[in-house]
Design a protein around this motif. Structure first.
Motif, PDB file in Angstrom:
ATOM      1  N   GLU A 244       0.820  -1.210   0.000  1.00 30.82           N
ATOM      2  CA  GLU A 244       0.000   0.000   0.000  1.00 30.82           C
ATOM      3  C   GLU A 244       0.858   1.267   0.000  1.00 30.82           C
ATOM      4  OE1 GLU A 244      -2.854  -0.017   3.143  1.00 30.82           O
ATOM      5  OE2 GLU A 244      -3.679  -1.988   2.595  1.00 30.82           O
ATOM      6  N   TYR A 245       1.965   1.225   0.716  1.00 32.67           N
ATOM      7  CA  TYR A 245       2.798   2.424   0.870  1.00 32.67           C
ATOM      8  C   TYR A 245       3.773   2.632  -0.288  1.00 32.67           C
ATOM      9  CZ  TYR A 245       6.255   5.587   2.975  1.00 32.67           C
ATOM     10  OH  TYR A 245       7.110   6.624   3.214  1.00 32.67           O
ATOM     11  N   TYR A 246       4.444   1.543  -0.694  1.00 32.82           N
ATOM     12  CA  TYR A 246       5.524   1.705  -1.670  1.00 32.82           C
ATOM     13  C   TYR A 246       5.105   1.538  -3.131  1.00 32.82           C
ATOM     14  CZ  TYR A 246       8.970   1.723   2.116  1.00 32.82           C
ATOM     15  OH  TYR A 246       9.704   2.055   3.222  1.00 32.82           O
ATOM     16  N   ALA A 247       4.106   0.700  -3.408  1.00 31.83           N
ATOM     17  CA  ALA A 247       3.744   0.450  -4.808  1.00 31.83           C
ATOM     18  C   ALA A 247       3.457   1.741  -5.573  1.00 31.83           C
ATOM     19  CB  ALA A 247       2.560  -0.514  -4.884  1.00 31.83           C
ATOM     20  N   PRO A 248       2.637   2.672  -5.045  1.00 33.53           N
ATOM     21  CA  PRO A 248       2.409   3.929  -5.776  1.00 33.53           C
ATOM     22  C   PRO A 248       3.686   4.751  -5.968  1.00 33.53           C
ATOM     23  CG  PRO A 248       0.737   3.615  -4.074  1.00 33.53           C
ATOM     24  CD  PRO A 248       1.803   2.581  -3.833  1.00 33.53           C
ATOM     25  N   GLN A 249       4.601   4.693  -4.978  1.00 31.91           N
ATOM     26  CA  GLN A 249       5.858   5.443  -5.108  1.00 31.91           C
ATOM     27  C   GLN A 249       6.701   4.929  -6.273  1.00 31.91           C
ATOM     28  OE1 GLN A 249       8.181   6.025  -1.514  1.00 31.91           O
ATOM     29  NE2 GLN A 249       6.366   5.837  -0.204  1.00 31.91           N
ATOM     30  N   TYR A 250       6.580   3.637  -6.557  1.00 31.31           N
ATOM     31  CA  TYR A 250       7.361   3.034  -7.630  1.00 31.31           C
ATOM     32  C   TYR A 250       6.579   2.948  -8.941  1.00 31.31           C
ATOM     33  CZ  TYR A 250      10.326   1.622  -3.694  1.00 31.31           C
ATOM     34  OH  TYR A 250      11.125   1.617  -2.570  1.00 31.31           O
ATOM     35  N   GLY A 251       5.396   3.592  -8.978  1.00 31.73           N
ATOM     36  CA  GLY A 251       4.633   3.671 -10.215  1.00 31.73           C
ATOM     37  C   GLY A 251       3.750   2.478 -10.506  1.00 31.73           C
ATOM     38  N   TYR A 252       3.365   1.739  -9.483  1.00 24.25           N
ATOM     39  CA  TYR A 252       2.521   0.561  -9.677  1.00 24.25           C
ATOM     40  C   TYR A 252       1.213   0.713  -8.907  1.00 24.25           C
ATOM     41  CZ  TYR A 252       6.892  -1.557 -11.278  1.00 24.25           C
ATOM     42  OH  TYR A 252       8.069  -1.833 -11.939  1.00 24.25           O
ATOM     43  N   ASP A 253       0.183   0.074  -9.412  1.00 27.88           N
ATOM     44  CA  ASP A 253      -1.081  -0.024  -8.691  1.00 27.88           C
ATOM     45  C   ASP A 253      -0.952  -1.138  -7.658  1.00 27.88           C
ATOM     46  OD1 ASP A 253      -3.745  -0.788  -7.888  1.00 27.88           O
ATOM     47  OD2 ASP A 253      -4.510   0.326  -9.612  1.00 27.88           O
ATOM     48  N   LYS A 254      -1.310  -0.830  -6.407  1.00 25.17           N
ATOM     49  CA  LYS A 254      -1.136  -1.820  -5.335  1.00 25.17           C
ATOM     50  C   LYS A 254      -1.908  -3.110  -5.604  1.00 25.17           C
ATOM     51  CE  LYS A 254      -4.720   0.195  -2.318  1.00 25.17           C
ATOM     52  NZ  LYS A 254      -5.654  -0.935  -2.383  1.00 25.17           N
ATOM     53  N   ASP A 255      -3.001  -2.998  -6.349  1.00 26.19           N
ATOM     54  CA  ASP A 255      -3.809  -4.185  -6.635  1.00 26.19           C
ATOM     55  C   ASP A 255      -3.165  -5.095  -7.678  1.00 26.19           C
ATOM     56  OD1 ASP A 255      -5.821  -3.419  -4.848  1.00 26.19           O
ATOM     57  OD2 ASP A 255      -6.764  -2.126  -6.349  1.00 26.19           O
ATOM     58  N   ASP A 256      -2.154  -4.577  -8.367  1.00 30.22           N
ATOM     59  CA  ASP A 256      -1.477  -5.383  -9.395  1.00 30.22           C
ATOM     60  C   ASP A 256      -0.264  -6.138  -8.858  1.00 30.22           C
ATOM     61  OD1 ASP A 256      -3.300  -4.531 -11.289  1.00 30.22           O
ATOM     62  OD2 ASP A 256      -2.064  -2.830 -11.936  1.00 30.22           O
ATOM     63  N   ILE A 257       0.101  -5.892  -7.591  1.00 36.83           N
ATOM     64  CA  ILE A 257       1.263  -6.562  -7.004  1.00 36.83           C
ATOM     65  C   ILE A 257       0.848  -7.939  -6.499  1.00 36.83           C
ATOM     66  CG2 ILE A 257       3.058  -6.473  -5.244  1.00 36.83           C
ATOM     67  CD1 ILE A 257       3.364  -4.317  -7.348  1.00 36.83           C
ATOM     68  N   GLU A 258       1.472  -8.972  -7.013  1.00 36.15           N
ATOM     69  CA  GLU A 258       1.155 -10.331  -6.594  1.00 36.15           C
ATOM     70  C   GLU A 258       2.035 -10.743  -5.400  1.00 36.15           C
ATOM     71  OE1 GLU A 258       1.509 -13.023  -9.819  1.00 36.15           O
ATOM     72  OE2 GLU A 258      -0.053 -12.058 -11.024  1.00 36.15           O
TER      73      GLU A 258
END
Length: 330
Positions: A244-258
């Motif tokens: 939730e915290y880092y995915a947006p910082q790295y340009g990813y949608d948190k829901d797309d992280i497996e």
């Protein structure tokens, strides 16, 4: 308080280029010490630390605690030793048990012997929760290191060297820990490799670890094990908070992280303990610390201190810790 105690002291930090060792050195240099010797076998990290600190008080020594001849030079005229040198990675120790014994056990005995020969005033061993009821090689070697350290006080008279231990949980963002691993995986869009959704761990910051070590050096009278009162978390909650915290910082949608469940690594436990039932009988409450002494506490209270039984941090509380950690790093 610490400045008065450490003023004018000559201090040695073994394993001084590791995450904890470096933080000890950085904290000690703030005090009016006479000198700090930093011993490690990692040439590159020692070089980087020396350039970073650029202090005449810091003396760099390349060497290994398994080399007792090298220790003769390094220990000369030292007042306090913070012994952080160790093999700490559980799977690597499982596959290389003899090397873990040579460093964590025999290397610790070398430190003890040389401290006594050199009339060092205090030695503080940096230990781990994995030393409590150990189920892996790393924990077993650190358990023996603790036993060696505490037992050495038996042969120490009133003016001899005093030996104590500091027992840690997992140190946030230390080298080789899960947070740098998960951050790296998130930078590349995942997946995050989670060993077990039910795994729990104690948690503390590098700043808390360094403070505990310096506090132990100040309080030690010989024979104690110092334990910081620390919270615990579920590894799966840490993963969720980091996504939730880092995915947006790295340009990813948190829901797309497996998240990929890979199972426990060799030697890993589902939970950790910081105090055994036998040690509970000898625990003294010192505010933010538990202190285990080699004497029964008639007023002790029965409790269980493992990472499964105490309350766990919420995802939001973990996220707050991550935010604070990043601010400190910047």
């Amino acid at each position: 308080m610490f400045n008065d105690y450490y003023k004018g002291k000559k201090i040695l930090v073994t394993g001084g280029s590791g995450s904890i060792g470096k933080k000890i050195v950085r904290e000690l240099i703030k005090y009016d010490i006479e000198s700090i010797r930093v011993l490690d076998n990692n040439e590159t990290e020692l070089f980087n630390l020396d350039n970073e600190l650029n202090s005449s008080k810091v003396k760099i020594y390349i060497g290994d605690i398994k080399d007792d001849q090298r220790l003769k030079t390094v220990f000369k005229d030292i007042d306090i030793v913070f012994h952080a040198a160790a093999y700490k990675h559980v799977p690597l120790c499982e596959y290389n048990p003899l090397d873990a014994v040579k460093t964590n056990v025999l290397g610790t005995q070398n430190v003890i012997d040389m401290a006594i020969l050199s009339d060092v005033k205090k030695v503080i061993l940096i230990s781990t929760d994995k030393a409590v009821n150990p189920s892996n090689v790393m924990g077993a070697t650190k358990f023996l290191a603790e036993r060696l350290m505490i037992a050495s006080n038996i042969n120490s008279d009133e003016y001899g060297t005093k030996f104590s231990c500091v027992r840690f949980g997992n140190v946030l963002n230390s080298r080789g820990s899960v947070i740098p691993l998960f951050k790296n995986q998130l930078m590349h869009g995942g997946p995050i490799t989670l060993t077990d959704e039910d795994m729990t761990r104690f948690i503390m910051s590098i700043q808390q670890a360094a403070k505990l070590i310096l506090q132990a050096g100040f309080l030690s009278k010989g024979g104690e094990i110092f334990i910081l009162k620390m919270p615990a978390f579920k590894l799966s909650d840490l993963v969720d908070a980091m996504v939730e915290y880092y995915a947006p910082q790295y340009g990813y949608d948190k829901d797309d992280i497996e998240v990929e469940i890979i199972g426990k690594r060799p030697g890993e436990q589902l939970y950790e303990e910081l105090i055994t039932p036998d040690e509970i009988l000898k625990v003294y409450d010192n505010g933010d610390l538990f202190i285990i002494r080699d004497e029964l506490n008639e007023d002790h209270e029965d409790f269980v201190y493992n990472s499964n039984e105490i309350d766990h941090l919420s995802k939001e509380e973990i996220k707050e810790i991550l935010i604070k950690m990043d601010k400190i790093e910047v």
